[in-house]
Design a protein around this motif. Sequence first.
Motif, PDB file in Angstrom:
ATOM      1  N   SER A   1       0.828  -1.211   0.000  1.00  0.00           N
ATOM      2  CA  SER A   1       0.000   0.000   0.000  1.00  0.00           C
ATOM      3  C   SER A   1       0.860   1.257   0.000  1.00  0.00           C
ATOM      4  O   SER A   1       0.523   2.258  -0.660  1.00  0.00           O
ATOM      5  CB  SER A   1      -0.933  -0.006   1.209  1.00  0.00           C
ATOM      6  N   GLN A   2       1.989   1.215   0.700  1.00  0.00           N
ATOM      7  CA  GLN A   2       2.889   2.369   0.688  1.00  0.00           C
ATOM      8  C   GLN A   2       3.531   2.563  -0.685  1.00  0.00           C
ATOM      9  O   GLN A   2       3.707   3.695  -1.146  1.00  0.00           O
ATOM     10  CB  GLN A   2       3.959   2.193   1.769  1.00  0.00           C
ATOM     11  N   SER A   3       3.868   1.454  -1.337  1.00  0.00           N
ATOM     12  CA  SER A   3       4.409   1.542  -2.693  1.00  0.00           C
ATOM     13  C   SER A   3       3.368   2.104  -3.657  1.00  0.00           C
ATOM     14  O   SER A   3       3.692   2.903  -4.542  1.00  0.00           O
ATOM     15  CB  SER A   3       4.880   0.165  -3.171  1.00  0.00           C
ATOM     16  N   LEU A   4       2.119   1.686  -3.489  1.00  0.00           N
ATOM     17  CA  LEU A   4       1.042   2.216  -4.334  1.00  0.00           C
ATOM     18  C   LEU A   4       0.863   3.713  -4.118  1.00  0.00           C
ATOM     19  O   LEU A   4       0.660   4.469  -5.082  1.00  0.00           O
ATOM     20  CB  LEU A   4      -0.264   1.479  -4.038  1.00  0.00           C
ATOM     21  N   PHE A   5       0.927   4.138  -2.864  1.00  0.00           N
ATOM     22  CA  PHE A   5       0.797   5.569  -2.580  1.00  0.00           C
ATOM     23  C   PHE A   5       1.944   6.352  -3.218  1.00  0.00           C
ATOM     24  O   PHE A   5       1.730   7.396  -3.830  1.00  0.00           O
ATOM     25  CB  PHE A   5       0.777   5.801  -1.068  1.00  0.00           C
ATOM     26  N   TYR A   6       3.159   5.817  -3.095  1.00  0.00           N
ATOM     27  CA  TYR A   6       4.313   6.494  -3.693  1.00  0.00           C
ATOM     28  C   TYR A   6       4.182   6.523  -5.214  1.00  0.00           C
ATOM     29  O   TYR A   6       4.497   7.539  -5.852  1.00  0.00           O
ATOM     30  CB  TYR A   6       5.599   5.785  -3.294  1.00  0.00           C
ATOM     31  N   LEU A   7       3.718   5.412  -5.801  1.00  0.00           N
ATOM     32  CA  LEU A   7       3.538   5.366  -7.256  1.00  0.00           C
ATOM     33  C   LEU A   7       2.496   6.372  -7.717  1.00  0.00           C
ATOM     34  O   LEU A   7       2.673   7.045  -8.743  1.00  0.00           O
ATOM     35  CB  LEU A   7       3.131   3.954  -7.676  1.00  0.00           C
ATOM     36  N   ALA A   8       1.400   6.490  -6.954  1.00  0.00           N
ATOM     37  CA  ALA A   8       0.363   7.463  -7.302  1.00  0.00           C
ATOM     38  C   ALA A   8       0.907   8.883  -7.250  1.00  0.00           C
ATOM     39  O   ALA A   8       0.656   9.698  -8.157  1.00  0.00           O
ATOM     40  CB  ALA A   8      -0.834   7.306  -6.370  1.00  0.00           C
ATOM     41  N   MET A   9       1.670   9.201  -6.208  1.00  0.00           N
ATOM     42  CA  MET A   9       2.264  10.533  -6.111  1.00  0.00           C
ATOM     43  C   MET A   9       3.277  10.776  -7.227  1.00  0.00           C
ATOM     44  O   MET A   9       3.358  11.873  -7.794  1.00  0.00           O
ATOM     45  CB  MET A   9       2.941  10.703  -4.748  1.00  0.00           C
ATOM     46  N   TYR A  10       4.042   9.739  -7.559  1.00  0.00           N
ATOM     47  CA  TYR A  10       5.015   9.858  -8.645  1.00  0.00           C
ATOM     48  C   TYR A  10       4.325  10.170  -9.971  1.00  0.00           C
ATOM     49  O   TYR A  10       4.768  11.041 -10.734  1.00  0.00           O
ATOM     50  CB  TYR A  10       5.821   8.564  -8.750  1.00  0.00           C
ATOM     51  N   VAL A  11       3.239   9.453 -10.250  1.00  0.00           N
ATOM     52  CA  VAL A  11       2.512   9.670 -11.506  1.00  0.00           C
ATOM     53  C   VAL A  11       1.929  11.079 -11.560  1.00  0.00           C
ATOM     54  O   VAL A  11       2.051  11.782 -12.574  1.00  0.00           O
ATOM     55  CB  VAL A  11       1.404   8.607 -11.663  1.00  0.00           C
ATOM     56  N   LEU A  12       1.310  11.516 -10.473  1.00  0.00           N
ATOM     57  CA  LEU A  12       0.679  12.838 -10.465  1.00  0.00           C
ATOM     58  C   LEU A  12       1.714  13.962 -10.573  1.00  0.00           C
ATOM     59  O   LEU A  12       1.519  14.931 -11.320  1.00  0.00           O
ATOM     60  CB  LEU A  12      -0.165  12.994  -9.186  1.00  0.00           C
ATOM     61  N   VAL A  13       2.822  13.833  -9.841  1.00  0.00           N
ATOM     62  CA  VAL A  13       3.850  14.879  -9.882  1.00  0.00           C
ATOM     63  C   VAL A  13       4.522  14.915 -11.250  1.00  0.00           C
ATOM     64  O   VAL A  13       4.763  15.978 -11.831  1.00  0.00           O
ATOM     65  CB  VAL A  13       4.888  14.657  -8.759  1.00  0.00           C
ATOM     66  N   ASN A  14       4.833  13.734 -11.796  1.00  0.00           N
ATOM     67  CA  ASN A  14       5.422  13.675 -13.129  1.00  0.00           C
ATOM     68  C   ASN A  14       4.485  14.247 -14.166  1.00  0.00           C
ATOM     69  O   ASN A  14       4.910  14.961 -15.088  1.00  0.00           O
ATOM     70  CB  ASN A  14       5.757  12.226 -13.494  1.00  0.00           C
ATOM     71  N   LEU A  15       3.208  13.931 -14.020  1.00  0.00           N
ATOM     72  CA  LEU A  15       2.217  14.436 -14.956  1.00  0.00           C
ATOM     73  C   LEU A  15       2.155  15.962 -14.889  1.00  0.00           C
ATOM     74  O   LEU A  15       2.109  16.643 -15.932  1.00  0.00           O
ATOM     75  CB  LEU A  15       0.852  13.834 -14.626  1.00  0.00           C
ATOM     76  N   GLY A  16       2.171  16.511 -13.688  1.00  0.00           N
ATOM     77  CA  GLY A  16       2.160  17.969 -13.546  1.00  0.00           C
ATOM     78  C   GLY A  16       3.392  18.618 -14.155  1.00  0.00           C
ATOM     79  O   GLY A  16       3.296  19.665 -14.798  1.00  0.00           O
ATOM     80  N   ALA A  17       4.559  17.990 -13.978  1.00  0.00           N
ATOM     81  CA  ALA A  17       5.789  18.544 -14.543  1.00  0.00           C
ATOM     82  C   ALA A  17       5.741  18.544 -16.071  1.00  0.00           C
ATOM     83  O   ALA A  17       6.114  19.527 -16.731  1.00  0.00           O
ATOM     84  CB  ALA A  17       6.991  17.740 -14.051  1.00  0.00           C
TER      85      ALA A  17
END
Length: 377
Positions: A356-372
């Motif tokens: 679940s922690q990996s999923l949370f990190y992956l979700a944040m990674y996708v959203l931040v990368n998408l914003g960049a």
Amino acid sequence: MDLASFKLLVSNNYFMAISPELSLLVAMLVALFLSLNPKLSSKAWLFASPFLLFGFIFCVLLYSQLSPSDSLYSFKGSFLLDSFSVLLKGLLFLALFCLTLAGGTFLSAGSVTSKGEYIFLLLGASLGASFLLSANDVILLFVALETLSLSSIALVAYVKKDALGSEAAIKYLLNGAVASACLLFALSIIFGLSIGDTHLSALPEMTLTKTGFITFNDKFPLILFSLALFLMVASIAFKLSLAPFHHWAPDVYNGASLPTTAFLATISKLAAFSLFCRLGWTLFGINWIASNIPFAVWCNLFAGLAVLSMFVGNLVGARQIFRANGSIKRLFAYSSVAQIGYVISGAVIGTDISTSQSLFYLAMYVLVNLGAFLCLI
């Protein structure tokens, strides 16, 4: 409608189970037909967006009705809907919706001549990724993976008269073909050992009961199974761009257009992480004798690759900042290598909390990368 009736409806109604995929398919057809008209081709992204929004809303509603232990099977067990797959699908549709809207700005700039077909390929690759997230069958898994891979290669090479993009697409094609061949060979070995079923959830038990692995008397099946494990590790490490299987990523990211690079850095990573988890949980996440030997080997191999990826991604990526001819796309490529290392380092522990922690990190990674990437587009 109560919760039990809703789950029964999703399991028994094929169209309900694949509603997000059907919305993607309709959006693809809309983009394809609009591409026939040059005046409407540039607006394909606008007409496709509502269907993507529908898919995202459906995933949100379905996720709210599922508990962590729920598993809804459809198409005779080949298609699986659980909280893991629905969560990743929601992220996929959210990222695709943003990329489609931002892609309209990129397409309007005039660097792509056939604008409707570009959206068609982008949606087609996402369709393969969406099916891959719910695949519970070897055949569906491989077909969905190849749909994603081949569409991604076409997206990389889509801009005409771009030598850098064509070179990147060839590198992606050759490396991807080797990785796909390794995965297919590994899956064929597992299927041969299991003798008769392509469902991922049924393969391990059949392998255990029909090959003598319980007593380890027969060494030849064990050698074949070990070979399949190492081939799968190499193939999935390529899809995740884990070091040292990451050499394709900087060139492909740099040669592709910005929306394509954003797609590879976000949606493609979601699908690859799902592939890692599904195969790890189903094929190797079983108890052999008193200890879980295959899952331990699987996790230890990926743990080593994750640590190596953290070092390589950060150290080599830092050079792009200080080089006079450094590329922002290459920087994102090496950043993705390091970030996926962080994600995998949590998932290999194998507990519900770490996943679940990996999923949370992956979700944040996708959203931040998408914003960049949206800022750059």
